[in-house]
Design an enzyme around this catalytic site. Structure first.
Site, PDB file in Angstrom:
ATOM      1  N   SER A 143      35.776   0.961  33.930  1.00  0.00           N
ATOM      2  CA  SER A 143      34.556   0.860  33.936  1.00  0.00           C
ATOM      3  C   SER A 143      33.346   1.502  34.133  1.00  0.00           C
ATOM      4  CB  SER A 143      34.060  -1.068  34.827  1.00  0.00           C
ATOM      5  OG  SER A 143      33.086  -1.042  34.362  1.00  0.00           O
TER       6      SER A 143
ATOM      7  N   TYR B 115      33.956  -6.079  43.350  1.00  0.00           N
ATOM      8  CA  TYR B 115      34.813  -5.208  42.078  1.00  0.00           C
ATOM      9  C   TYR B 115      35.088  -4.221  41.446  1.00  0.00           C
ATOM     10  CZ  TYR B 115      35.010  -5.605  37.213  1.00  0.00           C
ATOM     11  OH  TYR B 115      35.774  -5.024  35.684  1.00  0.00           O
TER      12      TYR B 115
ATOM     13  N   LYS C  62      37.779  -1.375  41.123  1.00  0.00           N
ATOM     14  CA  LYS C  62      38.674  -0.365  40.097  1.00  0.00           C
ATOM     15  C   LYS C  62      38.188   0.878  40.635  1.00  0.00           C
ATOM     16  CE  LYS C  62      38.838  -3.576  36.581  1.00  0.00           C
ATOM     17  NZ  LYS C  62      39.044  -3.708  35.994  1.00  0.00           N
TER      18      LYS C  62
HETATM   19  P1  NAD Z   1      39.057 -11.980  30.807  1.00  0.00           P
HETATM   20  O1  NAD Z   1      38.534 -12.394  32.497  1.00  0.00           O
HETATM   21  O2  NAD Z   1      38.882 -12.735  29.356  1.00  0.00           O
HETATM   22  O3  NAD Z   1      40.540 -11.349  30.776  1.00  0.00           O
HETATM   23  C1  NAD Z   1      41.303 -11.388  31.929  1.00  0.00           C
HETATM   24  C2  NAD Z   1      42.772 -11.975  31.725  1.00  0.00           C
HETATM   25  O4  NAD Z   1      43.546 -11.882  32.699  1.00  0.00           O
HETATM   26  C3  NAD Z   1      42.498 -13.485  32.309  1.00  0.00           C
HETATM   27  O5  NAD Z   1      42.778 -14.448  30.146  1.00  0.00           O
HETATM   28  C4  NAD Z   1      42.933 -14.232  33.417  1.00  0.00           C
HETATM   29  O6  NAD Z   1      43.700 -15.854  33.289  1.00  0.00           O
HETATM   30  C5  NAD Z   1      44.477 -13.128  33.349  1.00  0.00           C
HETATM   31  N1  NAD Z   1      44.799 -12.529  34.471  1.00  0.00           N
HETATM   32  C6  NAD Z   1      43.807 -12.374  35.671  1.00  0.00           C
HETATM   33  N2  NAD Z   1      44.796 -12.400  36.858  1.00  0.00           N
HETATM   34  C7  NAD Z   1      45.511 -12.319  36.341  1.00  0.00           C
HETATM   35  C8  NAD Z   1      46.938 -11.718  36.873  1.00  0.00           C
HETATM   36  N3  NAD Z   1      47.126 -11.893  38.566  1.00  0.00           N
HETATM   37  N4  NAD Z   1      47.885 -12.661  36.652  1.00  0.00           N
HETATM   38  C9  NAD Z   1      47.778 -12.379  34.907  1.00  0.00           C
HETATM   39  N5  NAD Z   1      46.985 -12.788  34.282  1.00  0.00           N
HETATM   40  C10 NAD Z   1      45.855 -12.500  35.623  1.00  0.00           C
HETATM   41  O7  NAD Z   1      38.922 -10.132  31.442  1.00  0.00           O
HETATM   42  P2  NAD Z   1      38.015  -8.966  30.103  1.00  0.00           P
HETATM   43  O8  NAD Z   1      36.220  -9.059  30.100  1.00  0.00           O
HETATM   44  O9  NAD Z   1      39.072  -9.558  29.152  1.00  0.00           O
HETATM   45  O10 NAD Z   1      38.825  -7.890  31.144  1.00  0.00           O
HETATM   46  C11 NAD Z   1      40.008  -7.372  31.178  1.00  0.00           C
HETATM   47  C12 NAD Z   1      40.040  -6.096  31.865  1.00  0.00           C
HETATM   48  O11 NAD Z   1      38.809  -5.397  31.155  1.00  0.00           O
HETATM   49  C13 NAD Z   1      39.826  -6.578  33.363  1.00  0.00           C
HETATM   50  O12 NAD Z   1      40.221  -5.925  33.770  1.00  0.00           O
HETATM   51  C14 NAD Z   1      37.997  -6.283  33.091  1.00  0.00           C
HETATM   52  O13 NAD Z   1      37.981  -5.465  35.000  1.00  0.00           O
HETATM   53  C15 NAD Z   1      37.962  -4.728  33.507  1.00  0.00           C
HETATM   54  N6  NAD Z   1      36.633  -4.854  32.185  1.00  0.00           N
HETATM   55  C16 NAD Z   1      35.678  -5.397  31.634  1.00  0.00           C
HETATM   56  C17 NAD Z   1      34.906  -5.293  31.076  1.00  0.00           C
HETATM   57  C18 NAD Z   1      33.932  -6.693  30.470  1.00  0.00           C
HETATM   58  O14 NAD Z   1      32.387  -6.311  30.757  1.00  0.00           O
HETATM   59  N7  NAD Z   1      34.260  -7.671  30.128  1.00  0.00           N
HETATM   60  C19 NAD Z   1      33.940  -4.244  31.831  1.00  0.00           C
HETATM   61  C20 NAD Z   1      34.525  -3.607  32.135  1.00  0.00           C
HETATM   62  C21 NAD Z   1      36.246  -3.170  32.481  1.00  0.00           C
HETATM   63  C1  WQD Z   2      23.232  -6.585  30.870  1.00  0.00           C
HETATM   64  C2  WQD Z   2      21.612  -6.399  31.402  1.00  0.00           C
HETATM   65  C3  WQD Z   2      20.848  -7.562  32.594  1.00  0.00           C
HETATM   66  C4  WQD Z   2      21.980 -11.585  32.351  1.00  0.00           C
HETATM   67  C5  WQD Z   2      28.462  -5.922  34.516  1.00  0.00           C
HETATM   68  C6  WQD Z   2      29.390  -5.167  35.392  1.00  0.00           C
HETATM   69  C7  WQD Z   2      30.652  -4.060  35.180  1.00  0.00           C
HETATM   70  C8  WQD Z   2      30.997  -4.453  33.713  1.00  0.00           C
HETATM   71  C9  WQD Z   2      29.935  -5.203  32.558  1.00  0.00           C
HETATM   72  C10 WQD Z   2      33.048  -4.915  34.710  1.00  0.00           C
HETATM   73  C11 WQD Z   2      21.677  -5.793  32.897  1.00  0.00           C
HETATM   74  C12 WQD Z   2      20.769  -8.007  32.128  1.00  0.00           C
HETATM   75  C13 WQD Z   2      22.320  -9.869  32.458  1.00  0.00           C
HETATM   76  C14 WQD Z   2      20.751 -12.715  32.033  1.00  0.00           C
HETATM   77  C15 WQD Z   2      19.121  -9.543  31.916  1.00  0.00           C
HETATM   78  N1  WQD Z   2      32.195  -5.268  33.919  1.00  0.00           N
HETATM   79  N2  WQD Z   2      20.357  -9.227  31.927  1.00  0.00           N
HETATM   80  N3  WQD Z   2      19.447 -11.517  32.021  1.00  0.00           N
HETATM   81  O1  WQD Z   2      25.650  -5.955  34.716  1.00  0.00           O
HETATM   82  O2  WQD Z   2      25.258  -4.090  33.378  1.00  0.00           O
HETATM   83  O3  WQD Z   2      27.042  -4.980  33.652  1.00  0.00           O
HETATM   84  O4  WQD Z   2      29.286  -6.065  33.201  1.00  0.00           O
HETATM   85  O5  WQD Z   2      33.582  -4.055  34.814  1.00  0.00           O
HETATM   86  O6  WQD Z   2      30.439  -3.890  36.154  1.00  0.00           O
HETATM   87  O7  WQD Z   2      28.460  -5.576  36.793  1.00  0.00           O
HETATM   88  O8  WQD Z   2      26.831  -6.846  32.283  1.00  0.00           O
HETATM   89  O9  WQD Z   2      25.506  -8.215  30.892  1.00  0.00           O
HETATM   90  O10 WQD Z   2      25.583  -8.833  33.209  1.00  0.00           O
HETATM   91  O11 WQD Z   2      23.938  -6.978  32.101  1.00  0.00           O
HETATM   92  O12 WQD Z   2      17.572 -10.109  31.219  1.00  0.00           O
HETATM   93  O13 WQD Z   2      20.629 -13.480  32.448  1.00  0.00           O
HETATM   94  O14 WQD Z   2      21.105  -7.569  31.117  1.00  0.00           O
HETATM   95  O15 WQD Z   2      19.767  -7.362  34.091  1.00  0.00           O
HETATM   96  O16 WQD Z   2      20.056  -5.166  32.634  1.00  0.00           O
HETATM   97  P1  WQD Z   2      25.869  -5.007  33.628  1.00  0.00           P
HETATM   98  P2  WQD Z   2      24.608  -7.612  31.902  1.00  0.00           P
END
Ligand code: NAD
Ligand code: WQD
Length: 344
Positions: A127, A152, A156
């Protein structure tokens, strides 16, 4: 024979889109998910989109023996995409041990089992959170890693280190770390998308739920940042574009095109968009008026961050393609679909 890829967390938001893209590119996919944050019906929807039903194992990555048996059952898995993790930033502050256990031990189990089962590579979901507030924008992969803002985010960073240390120790595997920026949107069929649990913490699900009338008002957290309109700036990346980056990464590992045993890529658009700009684009591209108000800053928020995706563009040959308008329309279509299904 199709090459077998294991996708952990494959019924989740990004995982489900990636499974479809892998299948479209001719891979055989095996999904492992404990369904802690997704439903088994996602497997049906993946089949509806791609026409192929992926193998699905309801299993926890923390279960070392179960995972061992899975690799034996599906002999010949060539590579893994590891999405499975807990991902709610706020919850991780309340329940750090849950986050450290789930996110660290799941990866450790995979890294231990890979050599035993001749699995050559892993693509890891990292991330942009690892950069914190970067000193220079757009941020490149060489930017220093900043102290994590949450447990969290720390998982990462630690997971990236665990992968690097394991490979440096001589483990016969290779890895690609993909640092996602802000993934948003849904599949154009509206059959796959993000299913937030409870009150959404992330911007887009809160925004579309407000547009739907489920929430009264979207709170915009802060308009006094050092940005053109005072609201925070992010790099919003379409989830299907993001999914495609995984397919390219898998091919790079399987074709042994890597320049190093661990490679890191920013997966973003290269374009920063403010929260207020995003709201305006949403209203224009969907024709839906949004009820919102400016409130105070949210603790822990980064002021502005967007990617320099040049390395992914040139080296992976991957580029974000979908316009922000189409992406926001897809998020809205998904919200409408959820209402149709009576889910939200
Ligand atoms: P998500 O929660 O939709 O998907 C994660 C999946 O993993 C879920 O289906 C959950 O049931 C499963 N899971 C969790 N723990 C598990 C375990 N121990 N064994 C088996 N399954 C398990 O999340 P997502 O948004 O699809 O994110 C996927 C990956 O990308 C994660 O590693 C997350 O940290 C990373 N990521 C997400 C974002 C974002 O904003 N969505 C941003 C950066 C990184
Ligand atoms: C985006 C912008 C908020 C909600 C998070 C994790 C990051 C990554 C992605 C996994 C910010 C603003 C939000 C609301 C708002 N995940 N906001 N009103 O914080 O950039 O990142 O998700 O790795 O680690 O921290 O994403 O969607 O929460 O916010 O104004 O109700 O929207 O302040 O500027 P963020 P977000």
């Amino acid at each position: 024979m199709k090459e077998r890829i294991l996708v952990t967390g494959g019924t989740g938001y990004i995982g489900s889109h990636t499974v479809v893209e892998l299948q479209n590119s001719g891979y055989e996919v095996i999904i492992v998910d404990n369904l802690s944050n997704s439903g088994a019906d996602v497997v049906d929807n993946i089949e509806k989109v791609s026409g192929i039903r992926p193998a699905f194992e309801h299993l926890d990555c923390l279960d070392l023996n179960g995972m061992d048996a899975l690799f034996a059952k599906y002999a010949g898995i060539k590579a893994i995409i590891h999405f499975a993790a807990s991902k709610a930033v706020g919850e991780s502050v309340q329940k750090p041990l849950l986050y450290y256990r789930n996110n660290l031990l799941s990866l450790i189990n995979l890294l231990e089992l890979m050599p035993k089962h001749n699995v050559g590579g892993i693509v890891f979901s990292s991330s942009c959170t690892v950069y914190g507030q970067p000193d220079e924008l757009p941020v490149t992969e060489q930017a220093p890693i900043k102290k994590a803002e949450s447990p969290y985010g720390n998982t990462k960073q630690i997971n990236e280190e665990i992968i690097c240390d394991t490979i440096a120790s001589g483990s016969p595997i290779s890895a690609i770390l993909l640092r996602y920026f802000n993934p948003i949107g849904a599949h154009p069929t509206a059959l796959l998308g993000e299913l937030p649990n409870g009150v959404p913490q992330n911007l887009i699900p809160y925004l579309t739920q407000t547009a739907m009338g489920i929430r009264e008002k979207l709170n915009v957290f802060g308009d006094d940042y050092n940005t053109p309109d005072g609201s925070c700036v992010r790099d919003f990346i379409n989830v299907v574009d993001l999914a495609k980056a995984h397919v390219v990464a898998i091919a790079r590992i399987l074709q042994q095109k890597q320049k190093a045993k661990v490679e890191t890529f920013n997966i973003g658009t290269g374009r920063g968009l403010s929260v207020l700009e995003l709201i305006s684009v949403f209203e224009q591209s969907t024709g839906v008026k949004l009820n919102y108000q400016i409130v105070g800053r949210r603790a822990g928020d980064i002021e502005k961050v967007w990617a320099n995706p040049d390395y992914a563009n040139t080296e992976l040959g991957w580029k974000s393609e979908t316009s922000i308008e189409d992406t926001l329309r897809s998020a809205w279509a998904w919200q409408l679909k959820l209402r149709e299904k009576g889910i939200q």
